[in-house]
Design a protein around this motif. Structure first.
Motif, PDB file in Angstrom:
ATOM      1  N   UNK A 156       0.795  -1.215   0.000  1.00  0.00           N
ATOM      2  CA  UNK A 156       0.000   0.000   0.000  1.00  0.00           C
ATOM      3  C   UNK A 156       0.826   1.262   0.000  1.00  0.00           C
ATOM      4  N   UNK A 157       0.277   2.274   0.635  1.00  0.00           N
ATOM      5  CA  UNK A 157       0.868   3.610   0.618  1.00  0.00           C
ATOM      6  C   UNK A 157       2.139   3.668   1.452  1.00  0.00           C
ATOM      7  N   UNK A 158       2.745   4.860   1.498  1.00  0.00           N
ATOM      8  CA  UNK A 158       3.962   5.024   2.287  1.00  0.00           C
ATOM      9  C   UNK A 158       3.690   4.810   3.777  1.00  0.00           C
ATOM     10  N   UNK A 204       2.317   1.638  -3.305  1.00  0.00           N
ATOM     11  CA  UNK A 204       1.112   1.618  -4.126  1.00  0.00           C
ATOM     12  C   UNK A 204      -0.005   2.357  -3.382  1.00  0.00           C
ATOM     13  N   UNK A 205      -0.719   3.217  -4.088  1.00  0.00           N
ATOM     14  CA  UNK A 205      -1.676   4.081  -3.398  1.00  0.00           C
ATOM     15  C   UNK A 205      -3.139   3.682  -3.594  1.00  0.00           C
ATOM     16  N   UNK A 206      -3.492   3.161  -4.740  1.00  0.00           N
ATOM     17  CA  UNK A 206      -4.895   2.877  -5.031  1.00  0.00           C
ATOM     18  C   UNK A 206      -5.181   1.379  -5.034  1.00  0.00           C
ATOM     19  N   UNK A 207      -6.440   0.963  -4.909  1.00  0.00           N
ATOM     20  CA  UNK A 207      -6.771  -0.472  -4.833  1.00  0.00           C
ATOM     21  C   UNK A 207      -6.324  -1.289  -6.039  1.00  0.00           C
ATOM     22  N   UNK A 253      -4.680   1.612   1.934  1.00  0.00           N
ATOM     23  CA  UNK A 253      -5.119   2.374   0.766  1.00  0.00           C
ATOM     24  C   UNK A 253      -4.912   3.865   0.998  1.00  0.00           C
ATOM     25  N   UNK A 254      -4.459   4.571  -0.060  1.00  0.00           N
ATOM     26  CA  UNK A 254      -4.202   5.996   0.075  1.00  0.00           C
ATOM     27  C   UNK A 254      -5.166   6.868  -0.698  1.00  0.00           C
ATOM     28  N   UNK A 278      -5.905  -7.390   7.005  1.00  0.00           N
ATOM     29  CA  UNK A 278      -6.166  -6.160   7.744  1.00  0.00           C
ATOM     30  C   UNK A 278      -6.188  -5.008   6.738  1.00  0.00           C
ATOM     31  N   UNK A 279      -7.308  -4.299   6.683  1.00  0.00           N
ATOM     32  CA  UNK A 279      -7.460  -3.165   5.781  1.00  0.00           C
ATOM     33  C   UNK A 279      -7.326  -1.866   6.559  1.00  0.00           C
ATOM     34  N   UNK A 280      -6.583  -0.924   6.022  1.00  0.00           N
ATOM     35  CA  UNK A 280      -6.465   0.392   6.637  1.00  0.00           C
ATOM     36  C   UNK A 280      -6.522   1.462   5.550  1.00  0.00           C
ATOM     37  N   UNK A 281      -6.833   2.678   5.956  1.00  0.00           N
ATOM     38  CA  UNK A 281      -6.784   3.834   5.056  1.00  0.00           C
ATOM     39  C   UNK A 281      -5.711   4.772   5.583  1.00  0.00           C
ATOM     40  N   UNK A 282      -4.813   5.171   4.718  1.00  0.00           N
ATOM     41  CA  UNK A 282      -3.714   6.030   5.128  1.00  0.00           C
ATOM     42  C   UNK A 282      -4.231   7.386   5.600  1.00  0.00           C
ATOM     43  N   UNK A 283      -3.723   7.884   6.728  1.00  0.00           N
ATOM     44  CA  UNK A 283      -4.140   9.211   7.204  1.00  0.00           C
ATOM     45  C   UNK A 283      -3.459  10.363   6.475  1.00  0.00           C
TER      46      UNK A 283
END
Length: 279
Positions: A28-30, A54-57, A85-86, A142-147
């Motif tokens: 995923x994202x940074x 990687x930023x998008x699904x 995900x970013x 585990x799914x997360x969204x980057x802050x």
């Protein structure tokens, strides 16, 4: 009455627990990079963004597909995957019509930017889960969204992008795939935006969280997702890690050589107790 000066996120525990030195894949994202490095510090045998950030699904799916058929697996099985995900923004190469993961500094005119819908994001995440389950039917995801905010979209646009990802994850968790798979959402995005709602927790660019934030999220993750055995492991490893990171005034002294000899003996004992410990 005690005054409350911040909102504490109530994090639901998953139906699974992370065990000592599990083999974990981070994509995923940074932000996934930073949390993944935190696991590496604790000597978990993890793989972090083997093909870059990687930023998008869609790009997350591409990395999973390549990793599952590539050498990165090393003949071993991941027990857990963390997908961060970013954004829902993607870049499409005009010549091929395909989503690219990296423009590789080619001219912008060769690409078209597009936003994935909630349904498209959910579909890519479903494919991610299917690919991972082919590798290990019992894998936990585990799914997360980057802050991290994306100033290039404008702050309102950044919020809309995050909202699209959050809605897609929510739909996935409510679907048959979500109920049949070990899927779990960890609210890193909410922790930063609600618990840590203060610019002192951001780097000078006012976009990226500080290392203090990463450490706090790590502690919350350990608290809700780690088994008691994993927490015991961390307590055993902590003094050894500190000893290895110690910087002496005189590294050639006999005293320091004896200190390091004893420290390496402790490392050996831990590796014998936890066979998947990353030396």
């Amino acid at each position: 009455m005690v005054l409350e000066f911040r909102t504490i996120i109530d994090i639901e525990k998953p139906r699974f627990e992370i065990e000592p030195c599990e083999r974990i894949l981070f994509v995923g994202s940074c932000f996934a990079d930073r949390i993944g490095r935190r696991f590496q510090e604790e000597r978990f045998p993890v793989t972090v963004n083997p093909y870059g950030v990687m930023y998008n699904p869609a790009s997350v799916l591409h990395t999973i597909e390549r990793t599952m058929r590539g050498d990165e697996c090393g003949g071993q099985t991941y027990t857990t995957a963390v997908l961060t995900l970013g954004t829902n923004h993607v870049y499409i190469e005009k010549a091929t019509g395909e989503i690219v993961d990296n423009c590789r500094k080619r001219p912008q005119r060769l690409f078209e930017e597009r936003k994935l819908s909630v349904e498209e994001c959910e579909e890519y995440l479903i494919q991610c889960a299917e690919q991972l389950r082919q590798h290990n039917p019992d894998i936990r995801i585990i799914l997360t969204v980057s802050p991290i905010r994306y100033a290039k979209y404008g702050y309102h646009g950044s919020q809309l992008s995050k909202a699209t990802l959050l809605l897609a994850i929510d739909k996935l968790l409510s679907s048959s795939v979500g109920t049949e798979t070990h899927l779990y959402y960890f609210p890193a995005y909410e922790i930063v935006n609600d618990e840590l709602r203060d610019y002192r927790f951001y780097a000078p660019d006012m976009l990226h969280p500080t290392e203090q934030v990463v450490e706090y999220i790590w502690q919350r993750l350990v608290d809700v997702c780690f088994s008691n055995k994993a927490k015991v492991y961390l307590s055993e490893w902590q003094p050894v890690k500190e000893a290895l990171n110690h910087r002496p005034f005189n590294p050639d002294s006999e005293e320091y050589k004896e200190f390091m000899k004893k420290t390496q003996e402790k490392v050996q004992r831990i590796s014998e107790k936890y066979p998947t410990f990353a030396r």
